[in-house]
Design a protein around this motif. Structure first.
Motif, PDB file in Angstrom:
ATOM      1  N   LYS A  33       0.830  -1.215   0.000  1.00 20.20           N
ATOM      2  CA  LYS A  33       0.000   0.000   0.000  1.00 20.20           C
ATOM      3  C   LYS A  33       0.865   1.265   0.000  1.00 20.20           C
ATOM      4  N   SER A  34       1.883   1.288   0.853  1.00 18.75           N
ATOM      5  CA  SER A  34       2.759   2.461   0.909  1.00 18.75           C
ATOM      6  C   SER A  34       3.565   2.602  -0.378  1.00 18.75           C
ATOM      7  N   THR A  35       3.951   1.475  -0.956  1.00 15.78           N
ATOM      8  CA  THR A  35       4.653   1.510  -2.245  1.00 15.78           C
ATOM      9  C   THR A  35       3.763   2.118  -3.318  1.00 15.78           C
ATOM     10  N   LEU A  36       2.491   1.746  -3.313  1.00 14.08           N
ATOM     11  CA  LEU A  36       1.546   2.313  -4.279  1.00 14.08           C
ATOM     12  C   LEU A  36       1.412   3.819  -4.080  1.00 14.08           C
ATOM     13  N   LEU A  37       1.326   4.267  -2.833  1.00 10.09           N
ATOM     14  CA  LEU A  37       1.244   5.709  -2.571  1.00 10.09           C
ATOM     15  C   LEU A  37       2.464   6.434  -3.126  1.00 10.09           C
ATOM     16  N   ARG A  38       3.649   5.865  -2.895  1.00 10.63           N
ATOM     17  CA  ARG A  38       4.872   6.517  -3.377  1.00 10.63           C
ATOM     18  C   ARG A  38       4.909   6.560  -4.900  1.00 10.63           C
ATOM     19  N   MET A  39       4.386   5.530  -5.550  1.00 10.69           N
ATOM     20  CA  MET A  39       4.344   5.550  -7.013  1.00 10.69           C
ATOM     21  C   MET A  39       3.366   6.607  -7.515  1.00 10.69           C
ATOM     22  N   ILE A  40       2.219   6.730  -6.861  1.00 13.02           N
ATOM     23  CA  ILE A  40       1.257   7.765  -7.252  1.00 13.02           C
ATOM     24  C   ILE A  40       1.875   9.148  -7.082  1.00 13.02           C
ATOM     25  N   ALA A  41       2.677   9.308  -6.011  1.00 16.12           N
ATOM     26  CA  ALA A  41       3.329  10.592  -5.753  1.00 16.12           C
ATOM     27  C   ALA A  41       4.468  10.868  -6.727  1.00 16.12           C
ATOM     28  N   GLY A  42       4.978   9.823  -7.375  1.00 17.88           N
ATOM     29  CA  GLY A  42       6.118   9.988  -8.270  1.00 17.88           C
ATOM     30  C   GLY A  42       7.449   9.782  -7.583  1.00 17.88           C
ATOM     31  N   ALA A  43       7.425   9.348  -6.308  1.00 20.45           N
ATOM     32  CA  ALA A  43       8.661   9.115  -5.565  1.00 20.45           C
ATOM     33  C   ALA A  43       9.274   7.760  -5.888  1.00 20.45           C
ATOM     34  N   GLU A  98     -11.807  18.951   3.336  1.00 17.36           N
ATOM     35  CA  GLU A  98     -13.103  19.484   2.925  1.00 17.36           C
ATOM     36  C   GLU A  98     -13.049  20.101   1.529  1.00 17.36           C
ATOM     37  N   LYS A  99     -11.832  20.378   1.033  1.00 23.80           N
ATOM     38  CA  LYS A  99     -11.677  21.055  -0.253  1.00 23.80           C
ATOM     39  C   LYS A  99     -10.952  20.202  -1.297  1.00 23.80           C
ATOM     40  N   ALA A 100     -10.429  19.043  -0.901  1.00 27.19           N
ATOM     41  CA  ALA A 100      -9.613  18.238  -1.812  1.00 27.19           C
ATOM     42  C   ALA A 100      -9.949  16.760  -1.651  1.00 27.19           C
ATOM     43  N   ASP A 101      -9.441  15.943  -2.577  1.00 24.15           N
ATOM     44  CA  ASP A 101      -9.595  14.495  -2.486  1.00 24.15           C
ATOM     45  C   ASP A 101      -8.465  13.910  -1.647  1.00 24.15           C
ATOM     46  N   ILE A 102      -8.676  12.688  -1.180  1.00 24.60           N
ATOM     47  CA  ILE A 102      -7.700  12.006  -0.335  1.00 24.60           C
ATOM     48  C   ILE A 102      -7.495  10.594  -0.860  1.00 24.60           C
ATOM     49  N   ILE A 103      -6.259  10.150  -0.829  1.00 27.64           N
ATOM     50  CA  ILE A 103      -5.950   8.729  -0.996  1.00 27.64           C
ATOM     51  C   ILE A 103      -5.212   8.326   0.269  1.00 27.64           C
ATOM     52  N   MET A 104      -5.811   7.464   1.057  1.00 25.90           N
ATOM     53  CA  MET A 104      -5.350   7.224   2.427  1.00 25.90           C
ATOM     54  C   MET A 104      -5.069   5.756   2.711  1.00 25.90           C
ATOM     55  N   VAL A 105      -3.939   5.515   3.372  1.00 23.55           N
ATOM     56  CA  VAL A 105      -3.638   4.213   3.953  1.00 23.55           C
ATOM     57  C   VAL A 105      -3.827   4.322   5.456  1.00 23.55           C
ATOM     58  N   SER A 106      -4.635   3.444   6.020  1.00 21.45           N
ATOM     59  CA  SER A 106      -4.806   3.397   7.469  1.00 21.45           C
ATOM     60  C   SER A 106      -5.246   1.998   7.859  1.00 21.45           C
ATOM     61  N   HIS A 107      -4.755   1.533   9.007  1.00 20.75           N
ATOM     62  CA  HIS A 107      -5.181   0.235   9.522  1.00 20.75           C
ATOM     63  C   HIS A 107      -6.445   0.352  10.363  1.00 20.75           C
ATOM     64  N   SER A 108      -6.963   1.564  10.484  1.00 18.67           N
ATOM     65  CA  SER A 108      -8.151   1.794  11.298  1.00 18.67           C
ATOM     66  C   SER A 108      -9.386   1.942  10.416  1.00 18.67           C
ATOM     67  N   PRO A 109     -10.331   0.995  10.463  1.00 17.82           N
ATOM     68  CA  PRO A 109     -11.559   1.135   9.679  1.00 17.82           C
ATOM     69  C   PRO A 109     -12.321   2.415  10.002  1.00 17.82           C
ATOM     70  N   SER A 110     -12.291   2.841  11.271  1.00 14.20           N
ATOM     71  CA  SER A 110     -13.023   4.053  11.641  1.00 14.20           C
ATOM     72  C   SER A 110     -12.422   5.289  10.979  1.00 14.20           C
ATOM     73  N   VAL A 111     -11.088   5.330  10.852  1.00 13.07           N
ATOM     74  CA  VAL A 111     -10.434   6.455  10.174  1.00 13.07           C
ATOM     75  C   VAL A 111     -10.772   6.435   8.686  1.00 13.07           C
ATOM     76  N   ILE A 112     -10.752   5.251   8.080  1.00 12.33           N
ATOM     77  CA  ILE A 112     -11.113   5.126   6.667  1.00 12.33           C
ATOM     78  C   ILE A 112     -12.548   5.607   6.453  1.00 12.33           C
ATOM     79  N   ARG A 113     -13.451   5.203   7.329  1.00 14.33           N
ATOM     80  CA  ARG A 113     -14.849   5.632   7.200  1.00 14.33           C
ATOM     81  C   ARG A 113     -14.991   7.143   7.388  1.00 14.33           C
ATOM     82  N   GLN A 114     -14.175   7.706   8.267  1.00 11.07           N
ATOM     83  CA  GLN A 114     -14.273   9.134   8.553  1.00 11.07           C
ATOM     84  C   GLN A 114     -13.899   9.986   7.349  1.00 11.07           C
TER      85      GLN A 114
END
Length: 222
Positions: free
Chosen positions: A44-54, A170-186
């Motif tokens: 998951k973190s590798t995918l985030l870094r690829m999306i970021a271009g890192a 509130e003004k932008a989109d998010i792509i998030m990695v979290s092990h917490s279902p409640s944070v993902i739902r939030q």
């Protein structure tokens, strides 16, 4: 819009090639905040870094038609020989942000004191994360990448990060990695499940969480 076009990513472990993704294609639409779900070590973190271009894919391409942040809290892109202030100014120039405004916002938010004028090579990982988060909040992105950002700093700093991030979300989109279902739902209303090198997009975050939970009950494929 972010599109993965036949992306393959792998790495060597104990002399064996392990695949994070195999010929994966996926489109993440604008206007949706997406939770990335998968087992520990699935990539998951590798995918985030690829999306970021890192990080670059072994094969395929990632097409970005949005202004995308680096993973919040990730300070690996800073130049160690430069001070925190110099790194912040460098980022400001890249993104067209006023350098004086950037420095003032970073100084107030990161709470690094005199360390802001010291080389980043002297920073602890926590100090790098504070600097990275503060710089991220000083730039307006279309999409914010988040990798367990709640782990940054003490309780007071975490609360400040959460408030600042909520305002940005509130003004932008998010792509998030979290092990917490409640944070993902939030924060998320859609999800992507990474399993055995495959990416599956779900337009409903509850369906994504359910698919991930079902995967977790199955044995890991060798």
């Amino acid at each position: 819009m972010i599109r993965l076009d036949h992306v393959t990513k792998s790495f060597m472990a104990d002399g064996v090639r392990k695949y994070v993704m195999r010929d994966a294609s996926l489109t993440l639409p604008r206007g949706r905040s997406v939770g990335l779900l998968g087992r520990n070590g699935s990539g998951k973190s590798t995918l985030l870094r690829m999306i970021a271009g890192a990080s670059e894919p072994d094969e395929g391409a990632i097409i970005r038609k949005s202004r995308i942040s680096w993973p919040l809290g990730f300070g690996g892109g800073f130049h160690g020989a430069l001070t925190g202030a110099q790194n912040a100014c460098f980022v400001a120039r890249i993104y067209g942000v006023d350098t004086d405004d950037m420095l003032e916002r970073v100084r107030e938010f990161a709470e690094l004191g005199p360390f802001l004028r010291m080389r980043v090579s002297t920073y602890s990982s926590g100090m790098r994360a504070r600097l990275a988060f503060a710089v991220s909040m000083a730039v307006d992105f279309d999409v914010y990448l988040v990798d367990e950002i709640t782990a940054v700093g003490d309780s007071a700093f975490k609360a400040k990060c959460a408030a600042a991030f909520k305002a940005k979300a509130e003004k932008a989109d998010i792509i998030m990695v979290s092990h917490s279902p409640s944070v993902i739902r939030q924060y998320c209303d859609a999800g992507v499940v990474l399993e055995n090198g495959r990416l599956d997009y779900y337009d409903n975050v509850e369906k994504a969480l359910a698919a991930h939970e079902a995967n977790m009950k199955r044995p890991v494929k060798a």
